[in-house]
Design an enzyme around this catalytic site. Structure first.
Site, PDB file in Angstrom:
ATOM      1  N   SER A 131       0.846  -1.191   0.000  1.00 15.30           N
ATOM      2  CA  SER A 131       0.000   0.000   0.000  1.00 15.30           C
ATOM      3  C   SER A 131       0.881   1.241   0.000  1.00 15.30           C
ATOM      4  O   SER A 131       1.973   1.239   0.582  1.00 15.30           O
ATOM      5  CB  SER A 131      -0.904   0.022   1.238  1.00 15.30           C
ATOM      6  OG  SER A 131      -1.538   1.279   1.384  1.00 15.30           O
ATOM      7  N   TYR A 166      -1.898  -0.358  10.226  1.00 14.84           N
ATOM      8  CA  TYR A 166      -1.923  -0.751   8.824  1.00 14.84           C
ATOM      9  C   TYR A 166      -0.739  -0.166   8.070  1.00 14.84           C
ATOM     10  O   TYR A 166      -0.028  -0.880   7.342  1.00 14.84           O
ATOM     11  CB  TYR A 166      -3.230  -0.306   8.179  1.00 14.84           C
ATOM     12  CG  TYR A 166      -3.339  -0.636   6.712  1.00 14.84           C
ATOM     13  CD1 TYR A 166      -3.670  -1.922   6.301  1.00 14.84           C
ATOM     14  CD2 TYR A 166      -3.123   0.337   5.746  1.00 14.84           C
ATOM     15  CE1 TYR A 166      -3.776  -2.234   4.954  1.00 14.84           C
ATOM     16  CE2 TYR A 166      -3.224   0.037   4.400  1.00 14.84           C
ATOM     17  CZ  TYR A 166      -3.549  -1.251   4.006  1.00 14.84           C
ATOM     18  OH  TYR A 166      -3.643  -1.551   2.670  1.00 14.84           O
TER      19      TYR A 166
END
Length: 257
Positions: free
Chosen positions: A146, A159
């Site tokens: 990501s 995350y």
């Protein structure tokens, strides 16, 4: 398809993983489609049916990447079915939306839960598949990371940190598995139909989608199929590429300052 190359895709019941399974099947590969628990089985069966319609031989396999034995079973099932494994695409991921400034809302348990899937799960899958990938003449691993792991942004600090760790893991694995196996990562920005669509309600998802569209210099967000197309290119068409973390974020990183 006899003698076709084989790709195992984790997290392939939905989102980017489902798009990757369909892309590899469309490109003439056989595919191992994996799913987590009975709640995902129907979605996985639909993906498997699409892959079969594209002409692929398909294995439908339950998989919990946090369980080392489950990772080993998935790799062995793919080998038993196809007698080879040429690519592993690690799409399984998890998150919860926690404001970064609210430090008290994020405890150690959430860090461990997130890392268990996004980092340890990837390591366990690569370890389970490494032997077969080495035996392939062109073994490849593609990790779905990501842009949050590059920018320190995203749905939560846990995350973002896990994806930063995944990027580092990608580099370490690329060194460790060379020259037989290439290891790369894709770092998407917001992907419509990706992980946020499964952890946010419709109203919050629409709000985040609008914000991410405005934040990117291309004024758009990506679709799962775009990530899948890049994953296929890396696995099948880029023999000189390893240890790369490729940003696919519609220029979001250009506005990070």
């Amino acid at each position: 398809m006899a003698d076709a190359p084989v790709c195992l895709v984790t997290g392939s019941a939905t989102g980017i993983g489902a798009a990757c399974a369909r892309e590899f099947a469309r490109r003439g590969w056989n595919v191992a489609v994996t799913y987590l628990g009975e709640a995902q089985r129907a979605d996985a069966e639909a993906v498997a049916a699409d892959c079969a319609q594209a002409g692929a031989s398909v294995l439908l396999q339950p998989l919990d990447v946090t369980d080392d034995a489950s990772c080993t079973q998935a790799a062995q099932a793919a080998l038993q079915r196809f007698s080879r494994l040429d690519a592993l695409v690690n799409c399984a991921g998890t998150t919860r939306f926690v404001p970064h400034a609210d430090l008290d809302a994020l405890d150690a348990g959430e860090f461990h839960r997130t890392y268990g899937v996004n980092v340890v799960g990837v390591h366990q899958m690569v370890r389970a598949c490494a032997g077969a990938l080495r035996e392939s003449e062109a073994g490849a691993v593609v990790n779905i990371s990501s842009i949050g792991g590059v920018l320190g942004r995203g749905s939560s600090m846990a995350y973002a940190a896990s994806k930063g760790a995944l990027n580092t893991l990608t580099l370490a694995l690329a060194r460790a598995l060379a020259p037989a196996v290439r290891v790369n990562a894709i770092a998407p920005g917001f992907v419509e139909g990706g992980l946020p669509s499964r952890v946010l309600d419709a109203a919050n998802h629409a709000q985040v989608l609008d914000a991410q569209t405005l934040a990117s210099v291309l004024a758009r967000v990506s679709q799962p199929e775009e990530v899948a197309a890049l994953a296929f290119f890396i696995a099948a068409r880029a023999p000189g590429m390893t240890g790369e973390v490729i940003q696919l974020d519609n220029g979001l990183h250009l506005n990070a300052g």
